[in-house]
Write an enzyme that holds these catalytic residues in place. Structure first.
Site, PDB file in Angstrom:
ATOM      1  CD  GLU A   1      -0.274  24.664   8.582  1.00 17.46           C
ATOM      2  OE1 GLU A   1       0.200  23.658   8.048  1.00 17.46           O
ATOM      3  OE2 GLU A   1      -1.509  24.823   8.759  1.00 17.46           O
TER       4      GLU A   1
ATOM      5  N   GLY B   1       0.799  -1.229   0.000  1.00 20.01           N
ATOM      6  CA  GLY B   1       0.000   0.000   0.000  1.00 20.01           C
ATOM      7  C   GLY B   1       0.827   1.272   0.000  1.00 20.01           C
TER       8      GLY B   1
ATOM      9  N   GLY C   1      -7.396   2.700   1.982  1.00 21.32           N
ATOM     10  CA  GLY C   1      -6.417   3.763   2.228  1.00 21.32           C
ATOM     11  C   GLY C   1      -6.815   5.152   1.813  1.00 21.32           C
ATOM     12  CB  SER C   2      -5.756   8.175   2.368  1.00 24.60           C
ATOM     13  OG  SER C   2      -4.396   8.040   2.752  1.00 24.60           O
TER      14      SER C   2
ATOM     15  CG  HIS D   1      25.615   5.209  31.626  1.00 26.42           C
ATOM     16  ND1 HIS D   1      25.165   6.501  31.482  1.00 26.42           N
ATOM     17  CD2 HIS D   1      26.974   5.273  31.675  1.00 26.42           C
ATOM     18  CE1 HIS D   1      26.214   7.321  31.448  1.00 26.42           C
ATOM     19  NE2 HIS D   1      27.313   6.604  31.567  1.00 26.42           N
TER      20      HIS D   1
ATOM     21  CB  VAL E   1      -1.289  28.878  -0.941  1.00 23.12           C
ATOM     22  CG1 VAL E   1      -0.954  28.880  -2.419  1.00 23.12           C
ATOM     23  CG2 VAL E   1      -0.050  28.601  -0.104  1.00 23.12           C
TER      24      VAL E   1
ATOM     25  CB  CYS F   1       2.675   2.044   4.695  1.00 25.07           C
ATOM     26  SG  CYS F   1       3.995   1.720   5.832  1.00 25.07           S
TER      27      CYS F   1
HETATM   28  P1  FAD Z   1      -2.915   2.166   2.283  1.00 24.41           P
HETATM   29  O1  FAD Z   1      -1.554   1.934   2.775  1.00 24.41           O
HETATM   30  O2  FAD Z   1      -3.181   3.442   1.567  1.00 24.41           O
HETATM   31  O3  FAD Z   1      -3.257   0.926   1.329  1.00 24.41           O
HETATM   32  C1  FAD Z   1      -4.448   0.857   0.607  1.00 24.41           C
HETATM   33  C2  FAD Z   1      -4.240  -0.015  -0.613  1.00 24.41           C
HETATM   34  O4  FAD Z   1      -5.510  -0.309  -1.179  1.00 24.41           O
HETATM   35  C3  FAD Z   1      -3.438   0.659  -1.715  1.00 24.41           C
HETATM   36  O5  FAD Z   1      -2.401  -0.178  -2.130  1.00 24.41           O
HETATM   37  C4  FAD Z   1      -4.451   0.874  -2.837  1.00 24.41           C
HETATM   38  O6  FAD Z   1      -3.862   0.811  -4.102  1.00 24.41           O
HETATM   39  C5  FAD Z   1      -5.412  -0.286  -2.599  1.00 24.41           C
HETATM   40  N1  FAD Z   1      -6.764  -0.071  -3.135  1.00 24.41           N
HETATM   41  C6  FAD Z   1      -7.519   1.050  -3.050  1.00 24.41           C
HETATM   42  N2  FAD Z   1      -8.737   0.828  -3.587  1.00 24.41           N
HETATM   43  C7  FAD Z   1      -8.749  -0.456  -4.023  1.00 24.41           C
HETATM   44  C8  FAD Z   1      -9.727  -1.275  -4.650  1.00 24.41           C
HETATM   45  N3  FAD Z   1     -10.964  -0.837  -4.912  1.00 24.41           N
HETATM   46  N4  FAD Z   1      -9.371  -2.534  -4.987  1.00 24.41           N
HETATM   47  C9  FAD Z   1      -8.147  -3.025  -4.707  1.00 24.41           C
HETATM   48  N5  FAD Z   1      -7.189  -2.295  -4.086  1.00 24.41           N
HETATM   49  C10 FAD Z   1      -7.494  -1.029  -3.746  1.00 24.41           C
HETATM   50  N6  FAD Z   1       2.419   6.449   8.656  1.00 24.41           N
HETATM   51  C11 FAD Z   1       3.157   6.036   9.715  1.00 24.41           C
HETATM   52  O7  FAD Z   1       2.625   5.350  10.594  1.00 24.41           O
HETATM   53  N7  FAD Z   1       4.468   6.373   9.831  1.00 24.41           N
HETATM   54  C12 FAD Z   1       5.108   7.131   8.910  1.00 24.41           C
HETATM   55  O8  FAD Z   1       6.294   7.412   9.051  1.00 24.41           O
HETATM   56  C13 FAD Z   1       4.369   7.566   7.781  1.00 24.41           C
HETATM   57  N8  FAD Z   1       4.962   8.302   6.816  1.00 24.41           N
HETATM   58  C14 FAD Z   1       4.246   8.658   5.721  1.00 24.41           C
HETATM   59  C15 FAD Z   1       4.894   9.402   4.735  1.00 24.41           C
HETATM   60  C16 FAD Z   1       4.194   9.789   3.604  1.00 24.41           C
HETATM   61  C17 FAD Z   1       4.906  10.591   2.541  1.00 24.41           C
HETATM   62  C18 FAD Z   1       2.832   9.406   3.443  1.00 24.41           C
HETATM   63  C19 FAD Z   1       2.067   9.789   2.209  1.00 24.41           C
HETATM   64  C20 FAD Z   1       2.186   8.676   4.425  1.00 24.41           C
HETATM   65  C21 FAD Z   1       2.887   8.304   5.570  1.00 24.41           C
HETATM   66  N9  FAD Z   1       2.277   7.576   6.592  1.00 24.41           N
HETATM   67  C22 FAD Z   1       3.004   7.192   7.690  1.00 24.41           C
HETATM   68  C23 FAD Z   1       0.843   7.213   6.536  1.00 24.41           C
HETATM   69  C24 FAD Z   1       0.681   5.731   6.119  1.00 24.41           C
HETATM   70  O9  FAD Z   1       1.308   5.523   4.886  1.00 24.41           O
HETATM   71  C25 FAD Z   1      -0.807   5.408   6.047  1.00 24.41           C
HETATM   72  O10 FAD Z   1      -1.431   5.768   7.245  1.00 24.41           O
HETATM   73  C26 FAD Z   1      -1.006   3.906   5.809  1.00 24.41           C
HETATM   74  O11 FAD Z   1      -0.397   3.481   4.617  1.00 24.41           O
HETATM   75  C27 FAD Z   1      -2.504   3.574   5.773  1.00 24.41           C
HETATM   76  O12 FAD Z   1      -2.665   2.207   5.591  1.00 24.41           O
HETATM   77  P2  FAD Z   1      -3.987   1.587   4.940  1.00 24.41           P
HETATM   78  O13 FAD Z   1      -3.787   0.107   5.014  1.00 24.41           O
HETATM   79  O14 FAD Z   1      -5.177   2.179   5.566  1.00 24.41           O
HETATM   80  O15 FAD Z   1      -4.003   2.072   3.418  1.00 24.41           O
END
Ligand code: FAD
Length: 476
Positions: free
Chosen positions: A218, A40, A159-160, A464, A252, A42
């Protein structure tokens, strides 16, 4: 019609794939549907690629102070192509690890977009091209265009994606989201970051560690608006020392090309005054929005079409069940805390609920971390939150400038704060801003979950010299 499953998980991010494994451990037959790569956001566009690039940037920054600790090396040079190559290798290695985990657990992985037809059926529009794994990983139905999976439960973990506010000019070349910046094969000379939240400030840390110019804009009155105020103020000061130009309370208005077409101008209003900043790149880091594309379509039953949503996010009850019985949702798609470990914990709890078991993971205690330099780790409540909730609390604070490991490794900035109930001394929260804060914050998560007091923690011997000795000093 494919085999019947007990659980179909849609989305293979940290929420989805971990929930799939949990399902198998609870005796379920599980299918996992993913339309991009295993891991995903992450693994592919978030935590892991960002921290891999950050790791190189921090080493580069540390090497700059080499002579002052008796280390003279050749002037370090950043090779972004190599950084990207290494990042891709890290992602590939981790994706293979997940694929093998799915195989070991006999989870059927279907690559394609999952659409919920009704409580018991998910259609997968199979993608011709499989990402992240080899053909033999695919179930037999893979040669068809689509497959319909019959199931007892459905877990939505889709996800998002980056949220892009409607700023005129935001589609100009050079304007990117985190997805674009993480894949960039070179660096912008000067980067404007719209949004001083966690993602924005982590990229500000990367760019400033590499000696490149950064301007942060911001809209709210401070950076890291969801975190402890003192942490945000300190980070602002540290970033300013590193020449990061930070503007808060700044909105912005538009993005334009420079007169010669080579750069970008970002126009914003700060304290009613029109201002502008110039750069060759702009990162829009203005939050993320829940992703439900393709999940519910005209083919879905009326009940599924009517699934409760709020501003694009899927609404669930405290057991992660949506308004449609048997269909659950977890992670970023539900809004709330958009963190990988929160998604994983929610997924495991949701599967426990489906299996009729207790949800044992304390999803109310979620450590949140910012991988800036110095690192930030917070868990539980801050002194301000305790006050707002009418809780009588004491705050203990230890300044890390007296910590041996911090001094010897030139990391003396930072502090550890612990918030405890003033009567019982039960630990309610902690905020840390220091080296390894992201590793050490879990100690306080354990303390809160187990209702430990300051005195309980102070009974323990800390090795330590370590950064973690700061924890002992803070609770004493
Ligand atoms: P996701 O990881 O978004 O996975 C969802 C998956 O579902 C995706 O692969 C998508 O393609 C798939 N999908 C969507 N719709 C469908 C569908 N209809 N059919 C089949 N597949 C589908 N979090 C942390 O905890 N620590 C960090 O350091 C951190 N750093 C980050 C840095 C960045 C730049 C970003 C953008 C995010 C970061 N995050 C971090 C947030 C973290 O990535 C997300 O919170 C996490 O990935 C959410 O997990 P999820 O399983 O909900 O969804």
């Amino acid at each position: 019609m494919a085999d019947k499953f007990d659980l179909v998980v849609i989305g293979a991010g940290p929420g989805g794939y971990e929930a799939a494994v949990e399902g198998v451990q609870k005796g379920m037959k599980v299918a996992l549907v993913e339309n991009r790569e295993l891991g995903g956001t992450c693994l592919n566009r978030g935590c892991i690629p960002a921290k891999t690039i950050l790791h190189t940037a921090e080493l580069y920054h540390e090497l700059q102070s080499g002579p002052s600790i008796g280390l003279t090396a050749r002037e370090p040079v950043i090779d972004m192509e190599m950084v990207q190559k290494r990042k891709d290798e890290v992602l590939e290695q981790l994706r293979k690890g997940i694929a093998s985990l799915m195989k070991t657990n006999r989870i059927s992985v279907f690559y394609g977009t999952g659409t919920i037809l009704d409580r018991e059926h998910v259609k997968v529009a199979l993608s011709g091209e499989k990402t992240g794994e080899k053909a033999e990983e695919q179930p037999d139905g893979q040669k068809q265009d689509q497959v319909v999976l019959e199931t007892g439960h459905i877990l939505i973990a889709t996800g998002s994606v980056p949220a892009c506010p409607p700023i005129p000019g935001s589609s100009l070349p050079g304007v990117v989201t985190s997805d674009g910046l993480l894949d960039k094969k070179d660096l912008f000379e000067h980067l404007i970051i719209i949004g001083g939240g966690v993602i924005g400030m982590e990229f500000a840390s990367v760019y400033s560690s590499l000696g490149h110019g950064v301007t942060v804009i911001e809209a709210l009155d401070r950076i890291l608006p969801t975190m402890d105020k003192e942490i945000a103020q300190n980070l602002k000061m540290i970033m300013k020392k590193r020449n990061v130009d930070i503007h808060t309370g700044a909105k912005v208005e538009e993005i334009l090309r420079t007169e010669d077409g080579a750069g970008l101008i970002c126009r914003y209003v700060e304290k009613d005054k029109p201002c502008e900043a110039r750069a060759d790149g702009i990162l829009i880091a203005a939050g993320r929005r829940a992703y439900t594309g393709g999940l519910i379509t005209d083919e879905s039953s009326q009940e599924v079409k009517d699934m409760a949503m709020e501003r694009g996010r899927i609404v669930t009850d405290e057991t992660y069940e949506t308004s449609v019985p048997g269909i659950y949702a977890i992670g970023d798609v539900t809004g709330g805390i958009q963190l990988a470990h929160a998604a994983t914990a929610q997924g495991r709890n949701a599967v426990a609920h489906m299996a009729g078991e207790n949800m044992v993971i304390r999803t109310d205690i979620v450590p949140s971390c910012v991988y800036t330099n110095p690192e930030i780790g917070c868990v539980g409540i801050s002194a301000d939150e305790a006050k707002a909730r009418g809780i009588e609390a004491v705050t203990k604070k230890y300044i890390m400038s007296a910590n041996g490991k911090s001094i010897l490794s030139q990391q003396e900035r930072g502090f550890i704060k612990v918030v405890a109930d003033s009567d019982s001394h039960r630990i309610l929260g902690a905020q840390m801003m220091c080296a390894r804060a992201t590793d050490m914050i879990s100690q306080f998560a354990v303390a809160i979950a187990n209702e430990l007091t300051l005195e309980d923690m102070a009974k323990v011997i800390f090795p330590h010299p370590t950064f973690s000795e700061g924890i002992l000093e803070a609770v004493r």
